[in-house]
Design a protein around this motif. Structure first.
Motif, PDB file in Angstrom:
ATOM      1  N   CYS A 119       0.837  -1.208   0.000  1.00  0.00           N
ATOM      2  CA  CYS A 119       0.000   0.000   0.000  1.00  0.00           C
ATOM      3  C   CYS A 119       0.871   1.256   0.000  1.00  0.00           C
ATOM      4  N   PRO A 120       1.117   1.877  -1.146  1.00  0.00           N
ATOM      5  CA  PRO A 120       1.919   3.113  -1.166  1.00  0.00           C
ATOM      6  C   PRO A 120       1.278   4.143  -0.232  1.00  0.00           C
ATOM      7  N   VAL A 121       2.120   4.782   0.576  1.00  0.00           N
ATOM      8  CA  VAL A 121       1.567   5.735   1.554  1.00  0.00           C
ATOM      9  C   VAL A 121       1.540   7.137   0.959  1.00  0.00           C
ATOM     10  N   LEU A 122       2.705   7.701   0.680  1.00  0.00           N
ATOM     11  CA  LEU A 122       2.764   9.087   0.197  1.00  0.00           C
ATOM     12  C   LEU A 122       2.343   9.198  -1.273  1.00  0.00           C
ATOM     13  N   LYS A 123       2.339   8.058  -1.972  1.00  0.00           N
ATOM     14  CA  LYS A 123       1.922   8.084  -3.388  1.00  0.00           C
ATOM     15  C   LYS A 123       0.586   7.374  -3.575  1.00  0.00           C
ATOM     16  N   ALA A 124      -0.251   7.387  -2.566  1.00  0.00           N
ATOM     17  CA  ALA A 124      -1.592   6.785  -2.666  1.00  0.00           C
ATOM     18  C   ALA A 124      -2.422   7.577  -3.675  1.00  0.00           C
ATOM     19  N   ASP A 125      -3.578   6.982  -4.075  1.00  0.00           N
ATOM     20  CA  ASP A 125      -4.346   7.551  -5.203  1.00  0.00           C
ATOM     21  C   ASP A 125      -4.981   8.906  -4.915  1.00  0.00           C
ATOM     22  N   THR A 126      -5.442   9.132  -3.684  1.00  0.00           N
ATOM     23  CA  THR A 126      -6.161  10.379  -3.385  1.00  0.00           C
ATOM     24  C   THR A 126      -5.572  11.015  -2.123  1.00  0.00           C
ATOM     25  N   PRO A 127      -5.747  12.312  -1.933  1.00  0.00           N
ATOM     26  CA  PRO A 127      -5.262  12.969  -0.705  1.00  0.00           C
ATOM     27  C   PRO A 127      -5.840  12.318   0.563  1.00  0.00           C
ATOM     28  N   ALA A 128      -7.121  11.927   0.505  1.00  0.00           N
ATOM     29  CA  ALA A 128      -7.745  11.300   1.682  1.00  0.00           C
ATOM     30  C   ALA A 128      -7.065   9.965   1.994  1.00  0.00           C
ATOM     31  N   GLN A 129      -6.728   9.215   0.947  1.00  0.00           N
ATOM     32  CA  GLN A 129      -6.075   7.919   1.155  1.00  0.00           C
ATOM     33  C   GLN A 129      -4.658   8.102   1.721  1.00  0.00           C
ATOM     34  N   VAL A 130      -3.964   9.157   1.262  1.00  0.00           N
ATOM     35  CA  VAL A 130      -2.631   9.460   1.824  1.00  0.00           C
ATOM     36  C   VAL A 130      -2.769   9.719   3.325  1.00  0.00           C
ATOM     37  N   GLU A 131      -3.739  10.566   3.699  1.00  0.00           N
ATOM     38  CA  GLU A 131      -3.935  10.898   5.117  1.00  0.00           C
ATOM     39  C   GLU A 131      -4.299   9.662   5.932  1.00  0.00           C
ATOM     40  N   ASN A 132      -5.176   8.824   5.352  1.00  0.00           N
ATOM     41  CA  ASN A 132      -5.624   7.629   6.088  1.00  0.00           C
ATOM     42  C   ASN A 132      -4.477   6.631   6.281  1.00  0.00           C
ATOM     43  N   ARG A 133      -3.637   6.507   5.252  1.00  0.00           N
ATOM     44  CA  ARG A 133      -2.500   5.582   5.379  1.00  0.00           C
ATOM     45  C   ARG A 133      -1.442   6.145   6.334  1.00  0.00           C
ATOM     46  N   LEU A 134      -1.276   7.456   6.320  1.00  0.00           N
ATOM     47  CA  LEU A 134      -0.385   8.071   7.323  1.00  0.00           C
ATOM     48  C   LEU A 134      -0.930   7.826   8.731  1.00  0.00           C
ATOM     49  N   PHE A 135      -2.281   7.877   8.842  1.00  0.00           N
ATOM     50  CA  PHE A 135      -2.912   7.603  10.138  1.00  0.00           C
ATOM     51  C   PHE A 135      -2.609   6.166  10.586  1.00  0.00           C
ATOM     52  N   LEU A 136      -2.704   5.205   9.677  1.00  0.00           N
ATOM     53  CA  LEU A 136      -2.384   3.806  10.006  1.00  0.00           C
ATOM     54  C   LEU A 136      -0.917   3.672  10.418  1.00  0.00           C
ATOM     55  N   CYS A 137      -0.043   4.399   9.704  1.00  0.00           N
ATOM     56  CA  CYS A 137       1.385   4.396  10.072  1.00  0.00           C
ATOM     57  C   CYS A 137       1.563   4.930  11.494  1.00  0.00           C
ATOM     58  N   ASP A 138       0.901   6.060  11.754  1.00  0.00           N
ATOM     59  CA  ASP A 138       1.079   6.743  13.043  1.00  0.00           C
ATOM     60  C   ASP A 138       0.588   5.885  14.213  1.00  0.00           C
ATOM     61  N   ILE A 139      -0.590   5.276  14.086  1.00  0.00           N
ATOM     62  CA  ILE A 139      -1.138   4.472  15.186  1.00  0.00           C
ATOM     63  C   ILE A 139      -0.276   3.218  15.402  1.00  0.00           C
ATOM     64  N   THR A 140       0.281   2.684  14.298  1.00  0.00           N
ATOM     65  CA  THR A 140       1.179   1.526  14.421  1.00  0.00           C
ATOM     66  C   THR A 140       2.436   1.927  15.189  1.00  0.00           C
ATOM     67  N   ALA A 141       3.012   3.084  14.826  1.00  0.00           N
ATOM     68  CA  ALA A 141       4.239   3.547  15.490  1.00  0.00           C
ATOM     69  C   ALA A 141       3.993   3.786  16.975  1.00  0.00           C
ATOM     70  N   ARG A 142       2.877   4.428  17.294  1.00  0.00           N
ATOM     71  CA  ARG A 142       2.582   4.725  18.703  1.00  0.00           C
ATOM     72  C   ARG A 142       2.356   3.440  19.502  1.00  0.00           C
ATOM     73  N   THR A 143       1.758   2.451  18.853  1.00  0.00           N
ATOM     74  CA  THR A 143       1.529   1.160  19.521  1.00  0.00           C
ATOM     75  C   THR A 143       2.858   0.450  19.744  1.00  0.00           C
ATOM     76  N   LEU A 144       3.722   0.463  18.729  1.00  0.00           N
ATOM     77  CA  LEU A 144       5.058  -0.144  18.881  1.00  0.00           C
ATOM     78  C   LEU A 144       5.837   0.546  19.994  1.00  0.00           C
ATOM     79  N   HIS A 145       5.795   1.880  19.996  1.00  0.00           N
ATOM     80  CA  HIS A 145       6.549   2.657  20.988  1.00  0.00           C
ATOM     81  C   HIS A 145       6.078   2.334  22.410  1.00  0.00           C
ATOM     82  N   GLN A 146       4.742   2.336  22.591  1.00  0.00           N
ATOM     83  CA  GLN A 146       4.200   2.080  23.937  1.00  0.00           C
ATOM     84  C   GLN A 146       4.463   0.638  24.364  1.00  0.00           C
TER      85      GLN A 146
END
Length: 587
Positions: free
Chosen positions: A547-574
């Protein structure tokens, strides 16, 4: 904010309600919900319930499906085989649930506090005064620290206890030697390092031992000194305190290397219970729990016998009037129950001491100190093995020094970081090398169920592939890199978007963080948290590839995939923080 109800819990509640409606006589029916390859979840409990109710399982399954409302959380539910249920979750519910976790104002990712918090005393990290820490001390420290972090995170009151070996006959020898060579532990420089403190103690111990073995008069003086120590002679106690203080300088330096916080007030060694020993023995004898046998005060157990068939007792007080370990351990239980008001006491101690603790706990139960209000258990751990599967030793057959092991792990990890590093300074490589190396050692230990032995293999531990902390740390650092590259584009959840299969799998797994932490804390099982985090990093790797993150098809999809990245990172960190492992922002 209230904790976030996980999708697993929501589906479980709805199925249980539909089952109870279909079979009113079976209150609290368990649908036995499991993650599935065929759908998101599978419910396997209907077969057993139908058998009990003498109903047709497929008919019962069909009836349950009819009682489930679909559309908001459950997208689809179908009967499979003889009466299994396959359940698919809506994409919207996955994203919304993760969004609730991400916006938890307490920053806890929706992890709830335990319903009935109590006070747990955790007894871990128990080195011996005037002796070097070796590889055998590693597991108690690392496992104990993770258990403490997890319990505190879910709201338990935790009292840490480090029951150091700071009493006993060898101190007579050491104190007498120091008395006759008074400047052996003097420091010209006030800032003595842990390494220097240990080499001073090691040198002094060897000299005292040689003297003890070769000089009968010194041996007699040393034995008299033990009596003085136990009687509380001020001069003897002052010399003893010098050993304890010198050893603590060393202990603190090793625990600092391990990136662990050990606080001075939490160190209550064997000596801390001296004033209670006499009373402990008196209480046991008066209540009839302990009896005199051949001059010693003993507790007998019907089911504990030696090879000769005779009963093996727990010796609380020896025939010569000296106290055994049992008297100290039983006094510690009294202190923890009556003074610290513990509801649970957890001993993170080598499995080879299991029989001793079984006898100690049973004695405390008979005495009424451990009862329905206070439980004690040993979190027994296995042995650290070398690559050859035998107990870990040096080539010369010596026990491996813990400091040497940690230093080598940091060296190996620094080499891995240096190889991969693109824009890190030497200072940053050294800092990351320490975080990766110590993390690797801790993770290898924690990812094995505590009661099993494990092989200490540094090559494997610092590998970028497989179930290692380095793999998780790199996943976290990769996400941070993507979030930096995104610039002004922020992570935003878009529940209206359809999710790709890799996004769904990652999202469903991230949603299970809270229940995993709760389970790992309740069972004192850090390995359950490591398994969860490894799977999270693996699912992220698949998501990243598909799933390309920064090169996703639409701006909304880029934001949503960044959101998935962010929640994954925060979960890993905690999750890694609860294991006592750092997650560097750049690697």
């Amino acid at each position: 904010m209230a904790s976030v109800t996980s999708l697993t819990a929501t589906v479980h509640q709805r199925l249980a309600a539909a089952l109870t409606a279909a079979l009113p006589e079976t209150a609290d029916a368990d649908p036995l919900l499991r993650r599935s390859d065929r759908a998101d979840f599978q419910a396997n409990g209907i077969l057993a319930l139908a058998k009990k109710a003498k109903a047709n399982p497929r008919d019962l399954a069909t009836q349950v499906v009819g009682g489930i409302v679909t559309g908001d959380v459950i997208k689809d539910i179908e009967v499979s085989g003889p009466g299994f249920l396959n359940i698919t979750i809506t994409d919207k519910a996955i994203t919304e649930n993760l969004a609730s976790r991400a916006t938890d104002p307490a920053g806890r990712l929706g992890v709830p506090f335990t319903d009935q918090p109590g006070t747990t005393v955790v007894d871990y990290a128990q080195p011996n005064v005037a002796k070097e820490m070796h590889v055998g001390h590693l597991r108690s420290a690392v496992i104990g620290d993770a258990v403490v972090q997890m319990l505190e995170f879910v709201g338990e009151t935790v009292v840490r206890r480090h029951h150091i070996g700071d009493w006993g006959t060898q101190f007579g020898m050491l104190i007498q030697y120091l008395d006759e060579h008074p400047h052996e532990l003097d420091h010209e420089d006030a800032q003595v390092t842990g390494e220097e403190a240990m080499s001073n103690l090691d040198r002094l111990y060897k000299a005292a031992r040689a003297h003890f073995d070769s000089d009968e008069e010194f041996k007699t003086r040393a034995r008299r000194r033990v009596v003085d120590l136990q009687a509380g002679d001020p001069k003897t106690l002052a010399a003893w305190q010098k050993f304890v203080d010198e050893s603590k300088i060393y202990f603190f330096s090793v625990f600092e290397k391990l990136d662990m916080e050990i606080r001075d007030p939490d160190i209550v060694g064997e000596s801390g219970y001296n004033d209670m020993l006499d009373e402990t023995c008196r209480l046991l004898e008066e209540s009839g729990v302990a009896v005199r046998s051949e001059g010693a005060l003993c507790v007998f157990f019907d089911d504990i016998k030696g090879p000769d068939g005779n009963l093996v007792p727990l010796i609380v007080k020896k025939s010569d009037g000296g106290y055994g370990y049992a008297a100290t351990d039983l006094s510690a239980i009294r202190d923890r129950v009556f003074n610290l008001k513990a509801s649970k006491i957890v001993y993170v101690v080598d499995a080879r001491q299991s029989l001793h603790f079984k006898m100690v706990f049973e004695t405390a139960r008979r005495a009424g100190w451990l009862n329905g209000d206070t439980k004690a258990e040993q979190l027994a751990f296995g042995t650290v093995l070398g690559k050859d599967g035998k107990p870990f030793k040096t080539r010369e057959g010596e026990t491996v020094r813990l400091v040497d092991l940690l230093d080598e792990a940091v060296d190996r990890a620094s080499a891995v970081v240096r190889e991969k590093a693109q824009d890190l300074s030497e200072e940053e490589i050294a800092e990351r090398g320490a975080q990766v190396g110590i993390g690797a050692v801790k993770y290898a230990d924690l990812s094995t169920s505590a009661n099993r032995d494990y092989k200490f293999d540094l090559d494997q531990m610092v590998s970028l592939n497989g179930d290692t902390s380095v793999y998780l740390q790199y996943a976290y650092a990769r996400i941070q890199s993507i979030l930096r590259k995104a610039g002004d584009v922020r992570p935003v959840a878009h529940p209206e978007l359809e999710l790709a299969p890799a996004e769904r799998q990652l999202g469903l797994h991230a949603d299970r963080f809270a229940e995993t932490v709760a389970e790992a804390a309740e069972e004192y099982a850090p390995h359950k948290l490591t398994a969860y985090l490894y799977q999270l990093a693996s699912l992220y790797t698949t998501f990243y590839a598909e799933c390309p993150v920064l090169k996703a098809d639409t701006p909304a999809q880029v934001e949503n995939r960044l959101f998935l990245c962010d929640i994954t990172a925060r979960t890993l960190h905690q999750g890694m923080a609860l294991l006592g492992i750092r997650t560097p922002e750049r690697l």
